[in-house]
Write a protein that holds these residues in place. Sequence first.
Motif, mmCIF file in Angstrom:
data_model
loop_
_atom_site.group_PDB
_atom_site.id
_atom_site.type_symbol
_atom_site.label_atom_id
_atom_site.label_comp_id
_atom_site.label_asym_id
_atom_site.label_seq_id
_atom_site.Cartn_x
_atom_site.Cartn_y
_atom_site.Cartn_z
ATOM 1 N N CYS A 4 57.619 75.240 21.900
ATOM 2 C CA CYS A 4 57.135 74.950 23.251
ATOM 3 C C CYS A 4 56.751 73.476 23.301
ATOM 4 O O CYS A 4 56.708 72.799 22.260
ATOM 5 N N THR A 25 61.844 68.249 27.514
ATOM 6 C CA THR A 25 61.996 69.651 27.899
ATOM 7 C C THR A 25 63.395 69.911 28.453
ATOM 8 O O THR A 25 64.048 70.905 28.103
ATOM 9 N N PHE A 68 56.696 74.954 28.906
ATOM 10 C CA PHE A 68 56.178 73.597 29.090
ATOM 11 C C PHE A 68 54.860 73.651 29.853
ATOM 12 O O PHE A 68 54.784 74.259 30.928
#
Length: 383
Positions: free
Chosen positions: A95, A112, A141
Amino acid sequence: MIQFDVIRQYNFPTTIRFGAGTSGELAPHLKGLGFSRPLVVTDPNVRDLPFFKKIISDLERQGLKPELFSDIHKNPVKSDVLAGKQAFQSAGSDCIVGIGGGAGMDVARAITLSIHHHRDLFDYDDLIGGDQYVTEDVPYFVTLPTTSGTGSEVGRSAIISEDDTHRKRILFSPKLLAKMVFADPVLTMDLPPFITAATGMDALTHNMEAYIAKGFHPMCEGIALQGMALISEAIVIATKSPDLASRSKMMIASLMGAVAFQKGLGIVHSLAHPLSSLLDTHHGLANAVNLPYGMAFNASGMEQPFERMAQAMGVSGSSADSLITYLFELNEQLELPTKLNAIGVKEEHLETLSGLAEADFCHPNNPKPVSREDFLSIYKKAL
């Protein structure tokens, strides 16, 4: 009376945890969702601050294994993003956490995008239709703002420059909106006066330009007016004698500005962006200096919206002229310059700056058309 020591949750435009202490919720939030190896993206200045070290310590104490990535430029470039992607892959991250102001958030958001999208990064440039290629899922995110300026914590885009030409590109997709925002005004309490003032003027510029941008979007306009009101109440106090109330007002108003400018921005940002590209000027400072001049260009024929902005900000006289005077005086109160020559701009820069401003992506949403000659004229007035 509003209590600023209470944590509130808003679900617009994403889930936002707002209030003093929300940054402490990051570790249990990620752990509760089954994540264990976050890539934490920030800038070199934030990396060394005590609150950031505490956030990292909290993650580690609760059994997570954060990988830190902070090797980014003040005005981020493509190579920053590619290095961050490599850091994510090398660490086996699952993540991404963006912590910081605009630079850290932009790089985190671009990383991302890049993880499961393998075309050249600038193939995804929204200005050339690149959003059509954003077809894959993205890593989980979340964001934690550390300034009250860009509002990037609730953004859906990242502005990244080319390494060689420093031309700004915009990467956009609704998929890039953070799944959770932890907006903790305590993280801004120790910001120095200059950063507080410059980022605050950036937030004010967002709200003002969004309000008068072309098009019919009363939801954004209402948010922008309230954002202006909060900034007018709080920015001087937050800069000179900060307390939780002023810092909270600035943080929520910054966030509101980023929501509002979904409607669009305008001439001030097109004047400011080239200063960052050409002279590496702090973005908020560039907006602050140019804001009165850009608004003066727009004022004629826009008397009613200017009157409403003046009323929202409590400006005596409630006219376009009084509003523009207020903006100059506000910069002076905040000890920010009101002339471009004070930030290193010289006569020989103006032609190049004007060309870059004309090519910028913001002014097409300005309420009035702007030519290269107009940009040159404004730069000359501001010099």
